[in-house]
Scaffold this active site. Structure first.
Site, short mmCIF file in Angstrom:
data_model
loop_
_atom_site.label_atom_id
_atom_site.label_comp_id
_atom_site.label_asym_id
_atom_site.label_seq_id
_atom_site.Cartn_x
_atom_site.Cartn_y
_atom_site.Cartn_z
CG ASP A 10 78.11 6.64 39.96
OD1 ASP A 10 79.09 7.17 40.54
OD2 ASP A 10 77.32 5.85 40.53
CG ASN A 18 80.03 0.53 46.65
OD1 ASN A 18 80.89 0.68 45.80
ND2 ASN A 18 79.83 1.41 47.61
CG LEU A 19 79.98 -5.67 46.14
CD1 LEU A 19 80.81 -6.92 45.92
CD2 LEU A 19 79.55 -5.08 44.80
NE ARG A 21 75.58 1.80 50.19
CZ ARG A 21 76.87 1.77 50.50
NH1 ARG A 21 77.35 0.77 51.20
NH2 ARG A 21 77.68 2.75 50.12
CE LYS A 34 79.92 2.84 43.37
NZ LYS A 34 79.29 3.65 44.44
CG ASP A 78 75.35 9.20 48.78
OD1 ASP A 78 75.62 10.25 48.14
OD2 ASP A 78 76.20 8.34 49.07
CG ASN A 79 75.55 14.44 48.01
OD1 ASN A 79 75.38 15.59 47.61
ND2 ASN A 79 75.86 13.43 47.19
CB CYS A 136 74.40 5.09 53.01
SG CYS A 136 72.67 5.49 52.75
CB CYS A 284 83.45 11.54 62.32
SG CYS A 284 83.99 12.13 60.69
#
Length: 324
Positions: A10, A18-19, A21, A34, A78-79, A136, A284
């Site tokens: 990471d 973030n917290l 999830r 992280k 996540d990508n 996300c 967006c």
């Protein structure tokens, strides 16, 4: 569980958003690396675990070197570029890939790259168009969902290490949190898969941003408008149209006053709603989907198009007004 060595990859820092999830971090960790926060949490449970910290972005240049030192990989990315990268590295090195993904109220888990089993490319031969699937952070996720899918991945990892039970190899487990239902779909190894098939054509790691259709590094970026500049334009009542290319539920939750909702997927069929003679500002959530929309409009002959830098996230950071 007795796992003696755990590597973590990471490069990000803990953020307040973030917290809900990411259960390995807490409020005191906000702003910390992280990887340091996660290592500390693991050692608090079992100080005998050898936590190896790879504080870097996983890339085509370092993935094989990092992955080769481990027995299996748990993919919590996540990508799409990184998912294809992890998959290909695991196939090339013969490592098991315990896969999980989440989005809004849905989750998936399976085991890829095991001997005789399918890989990620067998299930998803081609990535979706860039910007079509929000991350996300952009699309949101039920906070408890990552923990649940993560526990399933951890279970599969322990089973794989011990060689016990019935693995998720060849089975995609899908979870719907709203209906509280699990179902599974059989997936098979594709003999024509370009990396794990009978006659592979992918024999080395590639440029996964390019493979997924993301902007090529060094290519000209879309022109961007600063949120503060947009505010000034509004104050001066300059003529322009502000287009929100997010999904309807995102627009309903919070929107910039005066914005018009045209989701990215509908853009090509709703061009007639836009006035080519005045400036069109596209936004967006964070600027990724809107950059894609700008490119689509330019290809359709629109000349006065600009992307709002950072999307509605940066707009709010600059104290821009939103309608909720």
């Amino acid at each position: 569980s007795g796992v003696g060595r755990i590597g973590i990859v990471d490069f990000d820092t803990v953020d307040l958003t973030n917290l809900h999830r990411q259960v390995i971090h807490g409020t005191p960790d906000v702003g910390r690396s992280k990887i340091d926060s996660a290592a500390e949490s693991i050692r608090a449970v079992n100080p005998n675990v050898d936590v190896v910290k790879h504080e870097t972005m996983l890339t085509s240049e370092n993935a094989l070197e990092i992955v080769k030192g481990y027995d299996l990989v748990i993919d919590g990315t996540d990508n799409f570029p990184t998912r294809y990268l992890v998959n290909d590295a695991c196939v090339l090195l013969g490592k098991t890939n315990v896969y999980g993904s989440i989005f809004r109220f849905d989750g998936q888990a399976t085991v890829f790259c095991a001997p005789g089993g399918p890989c990620y490319r067998c299930l998803y031969p081609e990535p979706p168009p860039p910007g079509l699937v929000p991350s996300c952070a952009e699309g949101g996720v039920l906070g408890v969902l990552p923990g649940l899918i993560g526990l399933i991945q951890a279970t599969e990892a322990v089973k794989a290490i011990l060689g016990i039970g019935e693995s998720l190899i060849g089975r995609l487990l899908m979870y719907d949190a709203l209906s509280m239902k699990f179902r599974e779909v059989r997936i098979r190894r594709d003999p024509n898969c370009p990396i794990c098939g009978d006659h592979p054509t992918v024999t080395a790691l590639v440029d996964y941003d390019q493979f997924c259709g993301l902007p090529v590094k060094g290519a000209p970026a879309e022109p961007e408008l600063e949120p503060t500049a947009l505010m000034a334009m509004m104050d001066r009542h300059e003529p322009f149209i502000l287009v929100d290319v997010r999904e309807p539920h995102e627009h309903a939750a919070s929107r910039i006053p005066g914005s018009v909702l045209i989701p990215l997927a509908e853009g090509s069929t709703r061009l007639s709603e836009l006035d080519r003679s005045i400036l069109t500002v596209i936004h967006c959530q964070s600027g990724v989907r809107s950059a894609k929309a700008c490119g689509l409009l330019r290809s359709a002959g629109f000349e006065k198009v600009i992307n709002l830098r950072g999307g509605i996230v940066e707009w709010m950071k600059c104290d821009g007004k939103v309608v909720a």
